[in-house]
Scaffold this motif. Structure first.
Motif, short mmCIF file in Angstrom:
data_model
loop_
_atom_site.label_atom_id
_atom_site.label_comp_id
_atom_site.label_asym_id
_atom_site.label_seq_id
_atom_site.Cartn_x
_atom_site.Cartn_y
_atom_site.Cartn_z
N ASN A 1 11.91 -6.69 -5.89
CA ASN A 1 10.76 -6.35 -5.05
C ASN A 1 10.27 -4.93 -5.26
OD1 ASN A 1 10.09 -8.72 -3.31
ND2 ASN A 1 12.27 -8.59 -2.85
N LEU A 2 11.17 -4.00 -5.54
CA LEU A 2 10.73 -2.64 -5.84
C LEU A 2 9.92 -2.61 -7.13
CD1 LEU A 2 13.82 -0.49 -4.83
CD2 LEU A 2 11.63 -0.66 -3.64
N LEU A 3 10.37 -3.38 -8.12
CA LEU A 3 9.63 -3.44 -9.38
C LEU A 3 8.22 -3.97 -9.15
CD1 LEU A 3 9.72 -3.22 -12.53
CD2 LEU A 3 10.33 -5.64 -12.52
N VAL A 4 8.10 -5.06 -8.39
CA VAL A 4 6.78 -5.64 -8.12
C VAL A 4 5.93 -4.70 -7.27
CG1 VAL A 4 5.57 -7.56 -7.01
CG2 VAL A 4 7.63 -8.01 -8.36
N ALA A 5 6.54 -4.12 -6.23
CA ALA A 5 5.78 -3.25 -5.33
C ALA A 5 5.21 -2.04 -6.05
CB ALA A 5 6.68 -2.80 -4.18
N VAL A 6 5.98 -1.45 -6.95
CA VAL A 6 5.55 -0.23 -7.64
C VAL A 6 4.57 -0.53 -8.78
CG1 VAL A 6 6.33 1.70 -9.06
CG2 VAL A 6 7.63 1.05 -7.02
N ASN A 7 4.78 -1.65 -9.47
CA ASN A 7 4.04 -1.89 -10.70
C ASN A 7 2.90 -2.88 -10.59
OD1 ASN A 7 5.56 -0.46 -13.07
ND2 ASN A 7 7.16 -1.33 -11.77
N HIS A 8 2.87 -3.71 -9.55
CA HIS A 8 1.78 -4.68 -9.46
C HIS A 8 0.62 -4.08 -8.68
CE1 HIS A 8 -0.43 -8.28 -9.54
NE2 HIS A 8 -0.26 -8.62 -8.28
N ARG A 9 -0.20 -3.30 -9.40
CA ARG A 9 -1.36 -2.64 -8.81
C ARG A 9 -2.58 -2.94 -9.66
NH1 ARG A 9 -0.22 3.60 -7.57
NH2 ARG A 9 -2.50 3.45 -7.57
N GLY A 10 -3.61 -3.49 -9.02
CA GLY A 10 -4.81 -3.85 -9.75
C GLY A 10 -5.47 -2.67 -10.42
N ASP A 11 -5.39 -1.46 -9.81
CA ASP A 11 -6.06 -0.30 -10.40
C ASP A 11 -5.32 0.24 -11.61
OD1 ASP A 11 -4.00 0.40 -8.62
OD2 ASP A 11 -4.78 2.43 -8.41
N TRP A 12 -4.10 -0.27 -11.88
CA TRP A 12 -3.37 0.13 -13.08
C TRP A 12 -3.61 -0.83 -14.24
CZ3 TRP A 12 2.28 1.83 -11.52
CH2 TRP A 12 2.20 3.02 -10.76
N TYR A 13 -4.29 -1.91 -13.98
CA TYR A 13 -4.40 -2.96 -14.99
C TYR A 13 -5.89 -3.19 -15.27
CZ TYR A 13 -3.01 -7.23 -17.42
OH TYR A 13 -2.77 -8.20 -18.38
N ILE A 14 -6.28 -3.09 -16.53
CA ILE A 14 -7.69 -3.08 -16.86
C ILE A 14 -8.26 -4.48 -17.10
CG2 ILE A 14 -9.43 -2.20 -18.44
CD1 ILE A 14 -8.09 -0.12 -16.64
N ALA A 15 -7.61 -5.26 -17.95
CA ALA A 15 -8.17 -6.57 -18.32
C ALA A 15 -8.17 -7.54 -17.15
CB ALA A 15 -7.38 -7.16 -19.48
N ARG A 16 -9.11 -8.45 -17.15
CA ARG A 16 -9.22 -9.47 -16.11
C ARG A 16 -9.21 -10.85 -16.74
NH1 ARG A 16 -7.38 -7.01 -11.87
NH2 ARG A 16 -8.69 -5.33 -11.09
#
Length: 206
Positions: free
Chosen positions: A191-206
């Protein structure tokens, strides 16, 4: 207006991009679950519910995992869309099959419990992020978390951590104390991995 311009300029995923991303997510989640299962541990979310039912009733995990997730597809179809729903259904079905086949593909002669739980949690976590980023989910709670994050911005990992607290309370009645403790360490890593890394503003492609 500027935000809309940036969004419009974001490149789209190709079919191959999505297929390889979803395949990676499915394989990583399946591997992590198989590692937990080999140690008699659990994780959170829908997989945690499936583990508890499987351990309590002696039912094959893959089958339980698939059935437990079915009600969440109603939410996905009504609130997120049929594309997300069908991709998630395909991913969950694939995870169910792979986790059932895993004992024939891998054997674990020795796994230190805490290390194994953390590695399994990280595998499930990175796999879940891969599925999220390519428009799918690997489980019912993931569908709920994805929906709430898309609508409110509340991080999926934090919501899953709260729901996991309920699952691990129930696990105390099924697993020995050490099993619950070790499983909690793995779920925390996930959950820490998901909480810290799953951010839409960090990911460009859609």
């Amino acid at each position: 207006m500027a935000g809309n311009d940036v969004e419009a300029e974001k490149p789209a995923h190709s079919l191959f991009d999505n297929l390889q991303g979803l395949a990676f997510g499915v394989i990583m989640v399946s591997f992590g679950i198989s590692l937990l299962k080999a140690q008699g541990l659990i994780t959170g979310q829908a997989a945690g519910v499936a583990f508890l039912i499987s351990y309590s009733g002696g039912i094959e995990f893959g089958l339980v995992f698939f059935v437990v997730n079915l009600p969440f597809y109603v939410l996905a179809a009504l609130r997120i869309g049929w594309g997300f729903t069908l991709r998630s259904l395909a991913c969950v079905a694939s995870i169910s099959v792979l986790t059932s086949l895993a004992p024939r593909l891998f054997s674990y002669a020795h796994v230190e419990p805490f290390s194994g739980a953390v590695v399994a949690g990280l595998c499930v976590g990175i796999g879940s992020i891969g599925l999220f980023r390519h428009g799918a989910s690997g489980g019912g709670v993931g569908i709920l978390a994805y929906y709430i994050q898309q609508r409110t911005g509340f991080r999926a990992g934090w919501l899953q951590l709260l729901l996991d607290a309920v699952i691990f309370t129930a696990a105390a009645f099924v697993l020995p104390g050490w099993g619950v403790l070790v499983s909690m360490v793995g779920a925390l890593a996930l959950n820490l991995l998901v909480a810290v890394n799953h951010r839409g503003d960090w990911y460009i492609a859609r």
